[in-house]
Enzyme design. Structure first.
Site, PDB file in Angstrom:
ATOM      1  N   ASP A 191      -3.182   2.771  -5.740  1.00  0.00           N
ATOM      2  CA  ASP A 191      -2.080   2.795  -4.771  1.00  0.00           C
ATOM      3  C   ASP A 191      -1.987   1.532  -3.917  1.00  0.00           C
ATOM      4  OD1 ASP A 191      -4.447   3.213  -3.446  1.00  0.00           O
ATOM      5  OD2 ASP A 191      -3.684   4.781  -2.130  1.00  0.00           O
ATOM      6  N   GLU A 192      -2.684   0.471  -4.314  1.00  0.00           N
ATOM      7  CA  GLU A 192      -2.749  -0.690  -3.428  1.00  0.00           C
ATOM      8  C   GLU A 192      -2.929  -1.973  -4.233  1.00  0.00           C
ATOM      9  OE1 GLU A 192      -5.571  -2.070   0.331  1.00  0.00           O
ATOM     10  OE2 GLU A 192      -5.913  -0.145  -0.633  1.00  0.00           O
TER      11      GLU A 192
ATOM     12  N   ASP B 179       0.860  -1.184   0.000  1.00  0.00           N
ATOM     13  CA  ASP B 179       0.000   0.000   0.000  1.00  0.00           C
ATOM     14  C   ASP B 179       0.897   1.236   0.000  1.00  0.00           C
ATOM     15  OD1 ASP B 179      -2.050   1.772   0.295  1.00  0.00           O
ATOM     16  OD2 ASP B 179      -2.752   1.037   2.228  1.00  0.00           O
TER      17      ASP B 179
END
Length: 257
Positions: free
Chosen positions: A97-98, A2
């Site tokens: 973003d993950e 993350d």
């Protein structure tokens, strides 16, 4: 894996003058904009994503508000994904973003998942000057919780033999599917930790929450059989608009919809 405060970290990297400043990405307060992302400096003032921008400015008058550069974030996300694919084909994006990574069969000669996570974090830092937090565990549920535990730039490992102790002390609202309503139901029963939740039988949990009861029962015991799914199938599409003025008439609402 993350990325830490992804949008604002990209902005601070691209403009070093913003490095130690309280920065948010989102809409303007006069158009009733909301915070899409907040830097760690902004979070110290209590600012968080989905907060009205007016509220954020009240908490931090010196706040720097930047517009979203979604194409830049998407391009950075693709570069990060390329790093992940050096280690495994099993990469499941959750957002820009993950991602979840299954590194059971590692493309690199790295013996453990922990060392793999360290290598990936280091590569992201060196190539993109961004930091990421990693959670290492035997399934997606535990890995997700672990990735949130030592942000920013964290690495949390939950080994199989540690799962029992880790879950026993975990706040019950950390379990997937325990939203505000379920959390309140549990608080009414004096249940605040996963250890206490495990005192409920499967029958009781299914009586309270139906099919979801079985899932909660399993997660409370660290059981999550959901595989890492690398397919590109889009799970959902969303678009939102914040109106400058509230709509009160049904006719107006229908026209906008």
């Amino acid at each position: 894996i993350d990325l830490d405060a992804f949008y604002t970290s990209v902005e601070q990297r691209d403009n070093p003058q913003l490095a130690d400043q309280p920065v948010v990405v989102g809409g303007q307060p006069e158009s009733r904009g909301v915070v899409a992302a907040a830097s760690y400096q902004a979070r110290r003032f209590g600012i968080h994503s989905a907060m009205p921008m007016k509220t954020a400015l009240r908490l931090c008058p010196q706040l720097i508000i930047l517009p979203r550069r979604i194409e830049v974030y998407r391009q950075q996300s693709n570069l990060i994904r390329d790093i992940f694919l050096q280690y495994t084909d099993l990469v499941e994006p959750v957002a820009l973003d993950e991602c979840y990574l299954d590194v059971t069969h590692n493309r690199q000669p790295i013996p453990t998942a922990t060392e793999t996570a360290q290598a990936i974090k280091q590569q992201i830092k060196e190539k993109l000057q961004l930091t990421a937090s990693a959670g290492v565990a035997t399934n997606k549920f535990l890995a997700k919780i672990a990735s949130d535990m030592q942000k920013p730039d964290g690495l949390t490992v939950i080994k199989p033999q540690q799962t029992e102790d880790f879950l026993r002390r975990l706040p019950v609202n950390k379990i997937w599917g325990v939203g505000p309503v379920t959390h309140q139901q549990l608080k009414d029963r004096k249940i605040t930790s996963v250890g206490q939740l495990r005192q409920l039988s499967l029958v009781e949990m299914q009586r309270l929450w139906g099919k979801r009861g079985l899932r909660l029962y399993q997660l409370a015991r660290g059981v999550d059989e959901e595989p890492v799914d690398p397919s590109e199938d889009r799970k959902s599409v969303s678009r939102e608009t914040t109106f400058a003025q509230d709509l009160f008439s049904g006719q107006q609402m229908e026209e906008e919809l």
